[in-house]
Design a protein around this motif. Structure first.
Motif, PDB file in Angstrom:
ATOM      1  N   ALA A   1       0.820  -1.210   0.000  1.00  0.00           N
ATOM      2  CA  ALA A   1       0.000   0.000   0.000  1.00  0.00           C
ATOM      3  C   ALA A   1       0.856   1.263   0.000  1.00  0.00           C
ATOM      4  CB  ALA A   1      -0.927   0.005   1.211  1.00  0.00           C
ATOM      5  N   VAL A   2       0.357   2.270  -0.699  1.00  0.00           N
ATOM      6  CA  VAL A   2       0.973   3.594  -0.699  1.00  0.00           C
ATOM      7  C   VAL A   2       0.031   4.513   0.095  1.00  0.00           C
ATOM      8  CG1 VAL A   2       1.710   5.558  -2.080  1.00  0.00           C
ATOM      9  CG2 VAL A   2       2.091   3.216  -2.915  1.00  0.00           C
ATOM     10  N   ILE A   3       0.551   5.141   1.133  1.00  0.00           N
ATOM     11  CA  ILE A   3      -0.274   6.015   1.975  1.00  0.00           C
ATOM     12  C   ILE A   3       0.311   7.419   1.918  1.00  0.00           C
ATOM     13  CG2 ILE A   3      -1.260   6.388   4.261  1.00  0.00           C
ATOM     14  CD1 ILE A   3      -0.806   3.459   4.870  1.00  0.00           C
ATOM     15  N   LEU A   4      -0.450   8.337   1.396  1.00  0.00           N
ATOM     16  CA  LEU A   4      -0.008   9.725   1.255  1.00  0.00           C
ATOM     17  C   LEU A   4      -0.796  10.601   2.224  1.00  0.00           C
ATOM     18  CD1 LEU A   4       0.010   9.921  -2.660  1.00  0.00           C
ATOM     19  CD2 LEU A   4       1.911   9.323  -1.134  1.00  0.00           C
ATOM     20  N   SER A   5      -0.102  11.501   2.878  1.00  0.00           N
ATOM     21  CA  SER A   5      -0.781  12.387   3.822  1.00  0.00           C
ATOM     22  C   SER A   5      -0.362  13.834   3.579  1.00  0.00           C
ATOM     23  CB  SER A   5      -0.463  11.984   5.266  1.00  0.00           C
ATOM     24  OG  SER A   5       0.925  12.142   5.536  1.00  0.00           O
ATOM     25  N   ASP A   6      -1.292  14.750   3.802  1.00  0.00           N
ATOM     26  CA  ASP A   6      -1.011  16.175   3.669  1.00  0.00           C
ATOM     27  C   ASP A   6      -1.802  16.914   4.747  1.00  0.00           C
ATOM     28  OD1 ASP A   6      -0.517  18.780   3.004  1.00  0.00           O
ATOM     29  OD2 ASP A   6      -1.555  18.730   1.069  1.00  0.00           O
ATOM     30  N   PHE A   7      -1.092  17.320   5.791  1.00  0.00           N
ATOM     31  CA  PHE A   7      -1.719  18.048   6.896  1.00  0.00           C
ATOM     32  C   PHE A   7      -1.222  19.492   6.956  1.00  0.00           C
ATOM     33  CE2 PHE A   7      -1.203  13.552   8.445  1.00  0.00           C
ATOM     34  CZ  PHE A   7      -2.527  13.178   8.227  1.00  0.00           C
ATOM     35  N   SER A   8      -0.710  19.978   5.825  1.00  0.00           N
ATOM     36  CA  SER A   8      -0.109  21.311   5.807  1.00  0.00           C
ATOM     37  C   SER A   8      -1.144  22.419   6.018  1.00  0.00           C
ATOM     38  CB  SER A   8       0.634  21.534   4.481  1.00  0.00           C
ATOM     39  OG  SER A   8      -0.256  21.381   3.371  1.00  0.00           O
ATOM     40  N   GLN A   9      -2.357  22.232   5.492  1.00  0.00           N
ATOM     41  CA  GLN A   9      -3.382  23.264   5.639  1.00  0.00           C
ATOM     42  C   GLN A   9      -3.939  23.342   7.052  1.00  0.00           C
ATOM     43  OE1 GLN A   9      -6.414  23.628   2.565  1.00  0.00           O
ATOM     44  NE2 GLN A   9      -5.255  22.234   1.246  1.00  0.00           N
ATOM     45  N   LEU A  10      -3.968  22.207   7.740  1.00  0.00           N
ATOM     46  CA  LEU A  10      -4.506  22.151   9.109  1.00  0.00           C
ATOM     47  C   LEU A  10      -3.709  21.107   9.884  1.00  0.00           C
ATOM     48  CD1 LEU A  10      -6.854  23.363  10.848  1.00  0.00           C
ATOM     49  CD2 LEU A  10      -8.145  21.309  10.267  1.00  0.00           C
ATOM     50  N   PRO A  11      -2.617  21.514  10.532  1.00  0.00           N
ATOM     51  CA  PRO A  11      -1.721  20.545  11.169  1.00  0.00           C
ATOM     52  C   PRO A  11      -2.297  19.882  12.421  1.00  0.00           C
ATOM     53  CG  PRO A  11      -0.611  22.643  10.740  1.00  0.00           C
ATOM     54  CD  PRO A  11      -2.064  22.880  10.567  1.00  0.00           C
ATOM     55  N   GLU A  12      -3.215  20.546  13.119  1.00  0.00           N
ATOM     56  CA  GLU A  12      -3.722  19.976  14.358  1.00  0.00           C
ATOM     57  C   GLU A  12      -5.200  20.326  14.559  1.00  0.00           C
ATOM     58  OE1 GLU A  12      -0.949  21.524  17.180  1.00  0.00           O
ATOM     59  OE2 GLU A  12      -1.928  23.484  17.292  1.00  0.00           O
ATOM     60  N   ILE A  13      -5.872  19.480  15.356  1.00  0.00           N
ATOM     61  CA  ILE A  13      -7.284  19.705  15.667  1.00  0.00           C
ATOM     62  C   ILE A  13      -7.534  19.352  17.130  1.00  0.00           C
ATOM     63  CG2 ILE A  13      -8.094  19.234  13.319  1.00  0.00           C
ATOM     64  CD1 ILE A  13      -9.007  16.472  14.354  1.00  0.00           C
ATOM     65  N   PRO A  14      -8.566  19.944  17.750  1.00  0.00           N
ATOM     66  CA  PRO A  14      -8.938  19.542  19.111  1.00  0.00           C
ATOM     67  C   PRO A  14      -9.874  18.336  19.063  1.00  0.00           C
ATOM     68  CG  PRO A  14     -10.216  21.462  18.432  1.00  0.00           C
ATOM     69  CD  PRO A  14      -9.301  21.137  17.294  1.00  0.00           C
ATOM     70  N   PHE A  15      -9.461  17.241  19.687  1.00  0.00           N
ATOM     71  CA  PHE A  15     -10.277  16.031  19.662  1.00  0.00           C
ATOM     72  C   PHE A  15      -9.782  15.095  20.750  1.00  0.00           C
ATOM     73  CE2 PHE A  15     -12.375  12.363  17.489  1.00  0.00           C
ATOM     74  CZ  PHE A  15     -13.591  12.977  17.245  1.00  0.00           C
ATOM     75  N   ASN A  16     -10.489  14.003  20.947  1.00  0.00           N
ATOM     76  CA  ASN A  16     -10.061  12.992  21.912  1.00  0.00           C
ATOM     77  C   ASN A  16      -8.980  12.107  21.290  1.00  0.00           C
ATOM     78  OD1 ASN A  16     -10.643   9.903  22.885  1.00  0.00           O
ATOM     79  ND2 ASN A  16     -10.783  11.352  24.576  1.00  0.00           N
ATOM     80  N   ARG A  17      -7.896  11.895  22.010  1.00  0.00           N
ATOM     81  CA  ARG A  17      -6.749  11.159  21.470  1.00  0.00           C
ATOM     82  C   ARG A  17      -7.114   9.715  21.096  1.00  0.00           C
ATOM     83  NH1 ARG A  17      -1.313  11.913  21.734  1.00  0.00           N
ATOM     84  NH2 ARG A  17      -1.633  13.707  23.120  1.00  0.00           N
ATOM     85  N   THR A  18      -7.783   9.017  22.002  1.00  0.00           N
ATOM     86  CA  THR A  18      -8.130   7.621  21.727  1.00  0.00           C
ATOM     87  C   THR A  18      -9.066   7.510  20.543  1.00  0.00           C
ATOM     88  OG1 THR A  18      -7.867   7.081  24.079  1.00  0.00           O
ATOM     89  CG2 THR A  18      -9.103   5.516  22.728  1.00  0.00           C
ATOM     90  N   TYR A  19     -10.052   8.419  20.479  1.00  0.00           N
ATOM     91  CA  TYR A  19     -11.001   8.396  19.366  1.00  0.00           C
ATOM     92  C   TYR A  19     -10.294   8.626  18.028  1.00  0.00           C
ATOM     93  CZ  TYR A  19     -15.105   8.615  22.477  1.00  0.00           C
ATOM     94  OH  TYR A  19     -16.072   8.338  23.402  1.00  0.00           O
ATOM     95  N   LEU A  20      -9.408   9.640  17.983  1.00  0.00           N
ATOM     96  CA  LEU A  20      -8.765   9.969  16.718  1.00  0.00           C
ATOM     97  C   LEU A  20      -7.813   8.862  16.278  1.00  0.00           C
ATOM     98  CD1 LEU A  20      -8.886  12.193  14.640  1.00  0.00           C
ATOM     99  CD2 LEU A  20      -6.885  13.248  15.708  1.00  0.00           C
ATOM    100  N   ASP A  21      -7.093   8.261  17.227  1.00  0.00           N
ATOM    101  CA  ASP A  21      -6.252   7.108  16.896  1.00  0.00           C
ATOM    102  C   ASP A  21      -7.094   5.997  16.266  1.00  0.00           C
ATOM    103  OD1 ASP A  21      -3.904   8.220  17.735  1.00  0.00           O
ATOM    104  OD2 ASP A  21      -3.857   7.226  19.687  1.00  0.00           O
ATOM    105  N   SER A  22      -8.253   5.749  16.855  1.00  0.00           N
ATOM    106  CA  SER A  22      -9.127   4.688  16.357  1.00  0.00           C
ATOM    107  C   SER A  22      -9.668   5.018  14.967  1.00  0.00           C
ATOM    108  CB  SER A  22     -10.294   4.483  17.336  1.00  0.00           C
ATOM    109  OG  SER A  22     -11.183   3.501  16.879  1.00  0.00           O
ATOM    110  N   ILE A  23     -10.023   6.278  14.737  1.00  0.00           N
ATOM    111  CA  ILE A  23     -10.541   6.700  13.427  1.00  0.00           C
ATOM    112  C   ILE A  23      -9.493   6.483  12.348  1.00  0.00           C
ATOM    113  CG2 ILE A  23     -11.231   8.724  12.071  1.00  0.00           C
ATOM    114  CD1 ILE A  23     -12.605   9.745  14.684  1.00  0.00           C
ATOM    115  N   PHE A  24      -8.267   6.947  12.601  1.00  0.00           N
ATOM    116  CA  PHE A  24      -7.181   6.760  11.634  1.00  0.00           C
ATOM    117  C   PHE A  24      -6.934   5.271  11.385  1.00  0.00           C
ATOM    118  CE2 PHE A  24      -6.250  11.188  11.851  1.00  0.00           C
ATOM    119  CZ  PHE A  24      -5.371  11.482  10.814  1.00  0.00           C
ATOM    120  N   LEU A  25      -6.846   4.516  12.462  1.00  0.00           N
ATOM    121  CA  LEU A  25      -6.523   3.093  12.347  1.00  0.00           C
ATOM    122  C   LEU A  25      -7.591   2.348  11.548  1.00  0.00           C
ATOM    123  CD1 LEU A  25      -4.555   0.854  13.205  1.00  0.00           C
ATOM    124  CD2 LEU A  25      -5.981   0.496  15.221  1.00  0.00           C
ATOM    125  N   ASN A  26      -8.857   2.595  11.852  1.00  0.00           N
ATOM    126  CA  ASN A  26      -9.944   1.886  11.181  1.00  0.00           C
ATOM    127  C   ASN A  26     -10.050   2.255   9.700  1.00  0.00           C
ATOM    128  OD1 ASN A  26     -11.551   0.020  12.923  1.00  0.00           O
ATOM    129  ND2 ASN A  26     -11.633   1.809  14.239  1.00  0.00           N
TER     130      ASN A  26
END
Length: 365
Positions: free
Chosen positions: A242-267
């Motif tokens: 797999a090739v995974i490309l990411s671009d967070f330059s426009q918005l590097p960070e967001i306020p959210f729950n750490r466990t939830y966001l980890d799970s969202i990315f992983l799933n």
């Protein structure tokens, strides 16, 4: 002319009031300070199932249900002592058939006549709905408590074997491993195990909160969340090519729950790899941006996709499977949706069969 009309209305007032008393769908009654009905309208008689004579010749308290008799007696005594009108007093009556009904009363006393005028509504249906709702809340609370304890126990108990595996890595002597491929696999296994330990630790911290309904929100760097997720499934990424490309330059960070966001990315990343098309290597593109005052995350892939006309209503349902895969449990998208919406966000999907899928998450503004 107006005075003449008023006089005519007043002249017929007794008949008009008597007709109003008889025709009203509300329950109307006149009671005495002695605790007896003096007059009841047909609607009250019909609901109770008694004749007017039966209602007038028995004490009011004899129609009341259980403990409501004492409460109503005390309230009646206060009214008799000169208290003002009583509004929205609820008590229970027993009909002639033995059925329990809830009535909501407004009482207006006339002490100089020794009478109390009462208007009631039948609120039995509303009370039954409230009781059913309270039973559901109680059962849901009990279920949530059990699930929380089960999750707490599982997360806690899994830490022991994970720590044992990490301890084994510390005992290993890397210098004795001569094969480069084996060494790389061991490093990968160690990274994955450390990632699992971090996730278990974070989950336990969330469960330890005094109020689990107050989910902790903090500013999270998306690149760090992305790196943790990819590292934890590194073997899946490498085996699939797999090739995974990411671009967070426009918005590097967001306020959210750490466990939830980890799970969202992983799933979402792992789903894109699992449900890839057999003829091409998986491509996953992730980007963040701000639009209409809200933070957005997009996950796009070139996989099998969905026929949204057939599955759109069920796409985020529990235990819903749309592709045949040995590791499919029908829970990943359900969790993603719950985690996003729990903190005021929304998730949208765009997809066509064999044309990939795009998940667009908009976070609470």
């Amino acid at each position: 002319m107006m005075l003449e009309n008023s006089a005519k209305i007043l002249d017929g007032s007794e008949n008009d009031l008597d007709l109003f008393f008889k025709m009203s769908p509300d329950l109307l009654c006149i009671t005495g300070f002695d605790g007896y009905f003096k007059q009841v309208n047909p609607s009250f008689q019909k609901l109770m199932g008694y004749t007017q004579e039966e209602l007038l010749y028995r004490p009011i308290n004899s129609f009341l249900y259980g403990e409501d008799e004492d409460i109503t007696t005390k309230i009646g005594a206060k009214i008799n002592d000169g208290d003002n009108a009583l509004r929205n007093h609820e008590n229970r009556y027993l009909t002639k058939k033995g059925e329990k009904i809830w009535l909501s009363w407004n009482f207006f006393p006339l002490p100089e006549k020794g009478l109390i005028y009462g208007i009631a509504k039948n609120v039995t249906y509303k009370k039954e709905i409230e009781s059913h709702k309270n039973d559901l809340i109680r059962k849901l609370t009990e279920t949530n408590d059990k699930l929380r304890q089960l999750t707490f126990t599982a997360s806690h108990d899994l830490r022991a074997p994970v720590n044992n595996i990490l301890a084994i890595f510390k005992l290993m002597d890397p210098g004795k491993i001569k094969d480069n491929e084996t060494s790389e696999l061991i490093d990968l296994l160690k990274l994955s195990t450390e990632g699992l330990k971090t996730r278990l630790d974070n989950l336990l911290e969330n469960l330890k909160q005094d109020d689990v309904m107050q989910v902790k929100v903090e500013m999270l760097r998306l690149k760090e969340v992305f790196n943790r997720s990819v590292t934890s499934i590194q073997s899946m990424v490498e085996n699939s090519g797999a090739v995974i490309l990411s671009d967070f330059s426009q918005l590097p960070e967001i306020p959210f729950n750490r466990t939830y966001l980890d799970s969202i990315f992983l799933n979402l990343i792992s789903n894109s790899i699992k449900y890839c098309r057999p003829d091409i290597k998986p491509l996953v593109e992730i980007r963040s941006y701000e639009k209409d005052g809200r933070a957005h995350l997009e996950f796009a892939d070139n996989g099998l996709g969905f026929n949204l006309n057939m599955v759109e209503k069920d796409i985020f349902g529990f235990d819903q499977k749309f592709h045949h895969h040995k590791d499919s449990h029908g829970i990943g998208l359900y969790l993603v949706n719950k985690q996003v919406t729990a903190l005021g966000g929304k998730i949208e999907i765009k997809s066509k069969p064999n044309r990939g899928a795009k998940f667009i998450i908009s976070f609470k503004g």
